[in-house]
Design an enzyme around this catalytic site. Structure first.
Site, PDB file in Angstrom:
ATOM      1  N   HIS A   1       0.932   4.985  -1.989  1.00 35.67           N
ATOM      2  CA  HIS A   1       0.248   6.071  -1.277  1.00 35.67           C
ATOM      3  C   HIS A   1       1.114   6.780  -0.247  1.00 35.67           C
ATOM      4  O   HIS A   1       0.673   7.753   0.347  1.00 35.67           O
ATOM      5  CB  HIS A   1      -1.039   5.536  -0.659  1.00 35.67           C
TER       6      HIS A   1
ATOM      7  N   CYS B   1      -7.830  -2.327  -4.487  1.00 37.19           N
ATOM      8  CA  CYS B   1      -6.388  -2.051  -4.495  1.00 37.19           C
ATOM      9  C   CYS B   1      -5.604  -3.364  -4.531  1.00 37.19           C
ATOM     10  O   CYS B   1      -4.643  -3.495  -5.281  1.00 37.19           O
ATOM     11  CB  CYS B   1      -5.991  -1.242  -3.263  1.00 37.19           C
TER      12      CYS B   1
ATOM     13  N   CYS C   1       0.850  -1.197   0.000  1.00 37.94           N
ATOM     14  CA  CYS C   1       0.000   0.000   0.000  1.00 37.94           C
ATOM     15  C   CYS C   1       0.883   1.245   0.000  1.00 37.94           C
ATOM     16  O   CYS C   1       0.624   2.228  -0.696  1.00 37.94           O
ATOM     17  CB  CYS C   1      -0.882   0.043   1.249  1.00 37.94           C
TER      18      CYS C   1
ATOM     19  N   ARG D   1     -12.847  -0.802  -1.265  1.00 40.28           N
ATOM     20  CA  ARG D   1     -11.692  -0.158  -1.900  1.00 40.28           C
ATOM     21  C   ARG D   1     -10.412  -0.944  -1.639  1.00 40.28           C
ATOM     22  O   ARG D   1      -9.560  -1.065  -2.518  1.00 40.28           O
ATOM     23  CB  ARG D   1     -11.558   1.282  -1.390  1.00 40.28           C
TER      24      ARG D   1
END
Lengths: 277, 121
Positions: free
Chosen positions: A195, A238, A191, A234
């Site tokens: 991000h 992802c 992740c 979500r």
């Protein structure tokens, strides 16, 4: 497959050993905020609740036009109606929450020390239904998203203030953190790769949103979905984008991940529901 | 009759035949491989290189990775370039670049073709 598993376990191992013994959630959150402050010196802290629109001025303009007639309004209205409709036994959703369920979405995700696990608002809603003799709702979209939208809307303006009350809670937080920084899937990305490390950069024509503030604005009307969805929906998207197998919504993995991710946004303002591309 | 037929059946044979027709066998062979590589590179389910890298002719490229240019000068050793695409984590453990060979995102043949294409940039 063996190689994939090895890669994941190596990433997990690195994640554990890279954490200094003295660092705890408060230090992590502080380091998180400082990182983004350095990466985007001109963005005020409070603006991170607007996600990608905090870092992409062109997209922000379109988004603000969309917010004039928000696509999540229908969900808020439907949620309010569902929320106020008594179950067959005469009880309401409000009976399961403090303050009759109004303006209390900020109490979640919470670590329930008696149960020894993270309780999300979705989990609390469905447990309320089951307790009152109703079937649980599907987790990721539809009616549950509408109820979440109404509860989030009545909570707008409150500050995110997630607590880690004890060692069991800390273990759940650490599991969520490890998930966040672990590589996964055929594309081998965590992740954080997108991000944190690459927030604000473009993947093709899409700007990567910063992790800070990611948890503030759910549920979301996502144009690419064409409807409302939850945070765990979500997460699944992802995971699938990096060609990993998605976990089940509201399983331990995503609840711990939500717990960590929301803690990272402590001090920001709840502003759900939201609208995103 | 058998021998010519088997030559036509293999792509190498076809290239050799083309090469003898145009008298530039090496260039013709490499252009074909690089073109295959470009197609693999721009296939979103395969290389999808422009998701992260800009290069001349890329449509709406991303900017997560460095721009692909002067690649022959940057990678005089073809094997090093291939190794980088095969598994970029060897050089940089925290790279976001997927290990295209190690994770079988591309086959060995596709990887070879992409290497040829990258060297034209």
């Amino acid at each position: 497959m063996k190689k994939l598993l090895t890669a994941i376990s190596v990433a997990l191992f690195v994640g554990v050993t890279a954490t200094p013994a003295i660092a705890g959630p408060a230090e992590d959150a502080n380091a998180f905020r400082e990182y983004f402050k350095k990466r985007f010196p001109d963005i005020p802290f409070d603006d991170y609740i607007n996600g990608v629109y905090a870092v992409n001025a062109g997209a922000r303009e379109q988004w603000m036009a969309i917010e004039e007639f928000p696509p999540y309004q229908i969900a808020i209205d439907e949620g309010k109606k569902l929320f106020g409709t008594p179950f067959k036994n005469g009880q309401t959703y409000g009976s399961c929450f403090s303050n009759n369920g109004v303006g209390v979405a900020d109490e979640y995700p919470m670590f329930d020390s008696k149960r020894g696990e993270v309780v999300t608002l979705e989990l609390a809603i469905n447990e309320c239904r089951v307790k009152n003799g109703e079937e649980p709702l599907p987790w990721s979209k539809g009616k549950i998203a509408s109820i979440l939208a109404y509860m989030a809307f009545t909570t707008r303006g409150k500050k995110i203030d997630i607590k880690v009350p004890d060692d069991k809670a800390l273990a759940a937080y650490e599991d969520g953190k490890r998930f966040y920084y672990a590589r996964r899937g055929q594309l081998n990305m965590s992740c954080a790769h997108c991000h944190v490390d690459n927030a604000g950069n473009n993947l093709r024509a899409n700007t990567l949103s910063p992790a800070l503030g990611h948890a503030s604005h759910w549920p979301v009307y996502r144009s690419s979905w064409g409807d409302m969805g939850t945070l765990h929906r979500r997460f699944q998207g992802c995971n699938e984008q990096v060609r990993a197998k998605a976990f089940k919504p509201q399983g331990k993995e995503y609840r711990d991940l939500e717990y960590f991710l929301t803690y990272m946004s402590n001090g920001l303002t709840w502003n759900g529901p939201g609208a995103r591309e | 009759m058998r021998k010519p037929a088997s030559i036509f059946a293999t792509s190498t044979g076809a290239v050799l035949l083309l090469g003898s027709a145009f008298l530039t066998p090496v260039v013709a062979a490499e252009a074909t491989l690089a073109e295959t590589g470009k197609a693999v590179a721009e296939d979103r389910t395969k290389g999808n290189c422009f998701a992260c890298h800009d290069y001349p002719g890329a449509v709406l490229p991303g900017n997560v990775g460095p721009k692909l240019m002067n690649m022959k000068a940057r990678f005089p050793d073809k094997a090093k370039l291939r190794a980088q695409i095969y598994d970029a984590t060897k050089n940089n453990p925290n790279t976001i670049m997927p290990p295209f060979g190690k994770h079988r995102i591309l086959t060995d043949k596709e990887l070879d073709a992409v290497v040829e294409w990258v060297l034209t940039l």
